[in-house]
Design a protein around this motif. Structure first.
Motif, PDB file in Angstrom:
ATOM      1  N   THR A  24      -1.340   3.423 -10.234  1.00  9.43           N
ATOM      2  CA  THR A  24      -1.370   2.076 -10.917  1.00  9.43           C
ATOM      3  C   THR A  24      -1.092   2.255 -12.387  1.00  9.43           C
ATOM      4  O   THR A  24      -1.600   3.274 -12.843  1.00  9.43           O
ATOM      5  N   ILE A  64       2.180   1.287  -8.614  1.00  4.21           N
ATOM      6  CA  ILE A  64       1.989  -0.408  -8.460  1.00  4.21           C
ATOM      7  C   ILE A  64       1.897  -0.602 -10.156  1.00  4.21           C
ATOM      8  O   ILE A  64       1.144  -0.197 -10.709  1.00  4.21           O
ATOM      9  N   MET A  87      -2.374  -6.621  -7.625  1.00  8.64           N
ATOM     10  CA  MET A  87      -2.382  -5.145  -7.419  1.00  8.64           C
ATOM     11  C   MET A  87      -3.177  -4.507  -6.304  1.00  8.64           C
ATOM     12  O   MET A  87      -2.878  -3.705  -5.767  1.00  8.64           O
ATOM     13  N   VAL A  91      -1.937  -2.003  -3.339  1.00  9.08           N
ATOM     14  CA  VAL A  91      -2.537  -0.630  -3.293  1.00  9.08           C
ATOM     15  C   VAL A  91      -2.908  -0.563  -1.749  1.00  9.08           C
ATOM     16  O   VAL A  91      -2.693   0.525  -1.093  1.00  9.08           O
TER      17      VAL A  91
END
Lengths: 233, 233
Positions: A24, A64, A87, A91
């Motif tokens: 991320t 992401i 988010m 994930v």
């Protein structure tokens, strides 16, 4: 980019070949109303560099990313999200993975009473923003009983007591490694191209010299490759 | 850019030759703590296009820009600021001017208790953000008794009752013209390259067709040139 794309078509090699890595990166934006939001300062440079380095190490990478102005790294599946909730969903949708690297600067809070229309300024009266806690993406994924990536890496951006806060975060979140750094204005890390990080595990703290974010990414991926190798069943 | 720079060295010609135009553009960022902030959504595309068009019309242009990812327009003096307070200070520092065009999406509020250290997440406890009103840049400048630019243009980004809100804003702020647009998600203006605007004065409302932001800028500058000509002593 063409070279990278062609490389991606060949059988991957490198220390992370055959591994799926989720990264991320960037900030999250939490809407207050259609024109206003709360954000964390994060350029996404470190997270994007890690995604690129993991790809170069042979991994299949899902990145992401929150709102950033960086291009998608070539050869990496990039999912664009805005809020912390989106988010987390992205994930979870990308699992299972061998390694999770959570470099995004996720907003801890969002506005509970976000308006669908622009809040108008009324004479003297201030709007009251009622905050509510966002999901803790790192802790949520690290504490999964099913499909928890065997190697979970968190990031701690601190302005004081960097190591101490990182140790607390490691224990509290249930992850395997924290990459901690000092983001106070004097350190100049935010938005910049270099980074000074500390690797914090349950048993050790290792401080790296100031390196470019690309170098930090390469060294980190190398280290994770070795740790993942050790963690193989 | 070289052509534009060379052009700038020659005696300026065009409808705004000899005029000083101040343009504000972009969002403002209001700090919550060193890593978090409140922001308005604004790419700065419309404001920057206006600065460029005013320069091309022969004006000397000062652009006061919040955080954007756009390049500084060639031939334009660009001042970079972050908060509303810094933007007001920069505008005041750029006076006197013949025309003020306030296209920035200035945050109406800032956090009164902004922290010098990162606010830590504590179990269950939510931080309380105490908001305070930001200076109203448009109204502050439009209501000056000294050095008020003879022609003051405000912008109104609305999600509903666009014209009605623009009329109210015109009267309340004391400016000469409001450029109003609909920034609801359906309109797709925010971050996009086209814009549908309404020109609202005390006596009339004029709706322009959907145009590129560059075309809106050119038409607006042309109109302001004619209005400034009429306002000459």
């Amino acid at each position: 980019e063409i070279a990278a794309a062609v490389e991606g078509l060949l059988a991957p090699s490198g220390p992370l070949a055959g591994r799926h890595v989720i990264v991320t990166s960037g900030p999250t934006h939490e809407p207050i109303d259609p024109v206003r939001y709360i954000a964390n300062r994060s350029s996404g440079k470190q997270g994007h560099a890690i995604a690129k380095a993991a790809r170069e190490a042979g991994a299949r990478v899902t990145l992401i990313s929150g709102p950033v102005t960086l291009p998608d790294p070539p050869g990496v599946t990039t999912v664009h999200v805005e809020s912390a909730r989106a988010m987390l969903e992205a994930v979870e949708g990308a699992l299972p993975a061998d390694i999770g690297i959570f470099a995004a600067a996720v907003a801890d809070w969002r506005v509970a009473n976000a308006g669908e229309q622009k809040i108008k300024k009324k004479d003297g009266a201030l709007p009251s923003l009622s905050l509510t806690e966002n999901p803790d993406i790192l802790a949520t994924i690290a504490r999964r009983t099913e499909n928890r990536p065997p190697l979970m890496v968190g990031f701690a951006a601190e302005t004081e007591h960097v190591i101490e806060h990182a140790r607390q975060k490691l224990a509290k979140k249930g992850c395997d490694l924290i990459v901690a750094n000092d983001v106070s204005a004097e350190a100049g890390v935010m938005g910049g191209d270099s980074n000074t990080v500390h690797l914090v595990t349950a048993s050790a703290v290792e401080t790296w010299p100031t390196l470019s974010k690309t170098e930090v990414a390469r060294k980190l991926v190398e280290r994770l490759g070795a740790m993942a190798e050790g963690a193989k069943p």
